[in-house]
Design a protein around this motif. Structure first.
Motif, PDB file in Angstrom:
ATOM      1  N   UNK A  60       0.832  -1.207   0.000  1.00 40.84           N
ATOM      2  CA  UNK A  60       0.000   0.000   0.000  1.00 40.84           C
ATOM      3  C   UNK A  60       0.867   1.258   0.000  1.00 40.84           C
ATOM      4  N   UNK A  61       1.929   1.244   0.812  1.00 43.38           N
ATOM      5  CA  UNK A  61       2.833   2.398   0.871  1.00 43.38           C
ATOM      6  C   UNK A  61       3.545   2.593  -0.462  1.00 43.38           C
ATOM      7  N   UNK A  62       3.955   1.509  -1.110  1.00 43.37           N
ATOM      8  CA  UNK A  62       4.587   1.612  -2.430  1.00 43.37           C
ATOM      9  C   UNK A  62       3.629   2.170  -3.468  1.00 43.37           C
ATOM     10  N   UNK A  63       2.371   1.775  -3.384  1.00 42.67           N
ATOM     11  CA  UNK A  63       1.356   2.288  -4.303  1.00 42.67           C
ATOM     12  C   UNK A  63       1.156   3.789  -4.093  1.00 42.67           C
ATOM     13  N   UNK A  64       1.095   4.206  -2.825  1.00 39.68           N
ATOM     14  CA  UNK A  64       0.936   5.635  -2.525  1.00 39.68           C
ATOM     15  C   UNK A  64       2.157   6.418  -3.000  1.00 39.68           C
ATOM     16  N   UNK A  65       3.340   5.828  -2.886  1.00 31.28           N
ATOM     17  CA  UNK A  65       4.553   6.494  -3.359  1.00 31.28           C
ATOM     18  C   UNK A  65       4.521   6.645  -4.881  1.00 31.28           C
TER      19      UNK A  65
END
Length: 176
Positions: A60-65
């Motif tokens: 999820x954090x990679x997607x937001x990045x």
């Protein structure tokens, strides 16, 4: 600074925050994997529920990045880089010092007064104890130095008068 630059600042901050979130999520995943291996070295860490949850957080954090990076366009980045380069380094150092001062003052302002009082009282008591011990050690050292000076003076006197006392003793004087 133009309105586009302000938008670039917001987008850069969003990208930086997303990158920091990825770092935190990756560290949490590594810890979860280590904990799973500690619990059972032969088991597959990916099968652990905590590892799966942390992997989902990282994804999820990679997607937001990725989203934040796509919103922070190359023209925005170029304009902001030019603006940032135009500001001298000492100004950036002042900004960092200001931010650090605000953080420290906030920590003091929002701190637990009772805990701070206890810590200060303990530190003060430790300082008084240390100063008293230092004073005692200095007085003891001075006393020892005085005793050594007196012993050295007595030794010098005896060395200097030894020959005369030896002659007086051989001659049979009565201790004079």
């Amino acid at each position: 600074m133009s309105g586009g630059d302000e938008e670039a600042l917001v987008k850069e901050k969003a990208r930086d925050d997303a990158a920091a979130a990825v770092g935190v999520a990756a560290a949490e995943l590594e810890i979860a994997i280590a904990q799973a291996r500690i619990a059972d070295v032969d088991a597959d860490p990916a099968a652990d529920a905590n590892v799966s949850a942390k992997q989902a957080n990282l994804d999820s954090a990679n997607s937001a990045l990725a989203t934040a990076e796509s919103e922070y366009s190359a023209p925005m980045r170029d304009n902001l880089d030019q603006w940032e380069a135009a500001v001298p380094n000492f100004i950036w150092a002042n900004v960092v010092a200001y931010d650090q001062a605000i953080a420290q003052l906030s920590a003091i302002y929002n701190g637990d007064v009772a805990t701070l009082e206890t810590a200060m009282d303990s530190a003060e008591a430790a300082l008084v104890t240390a100063l008293e011990a230092e004073d005692k050690a200095q007085r003891a050292a001075a006393m020892v130095a005085d005793a050594l000076d007196r012993a050295a003076a007595a030794s010098d006197y005896l060395r200097d008068t030894h020959q005369r006392r030896l002659i007086s003793a051989v001659r049979g004087d009565n201790g004079s």
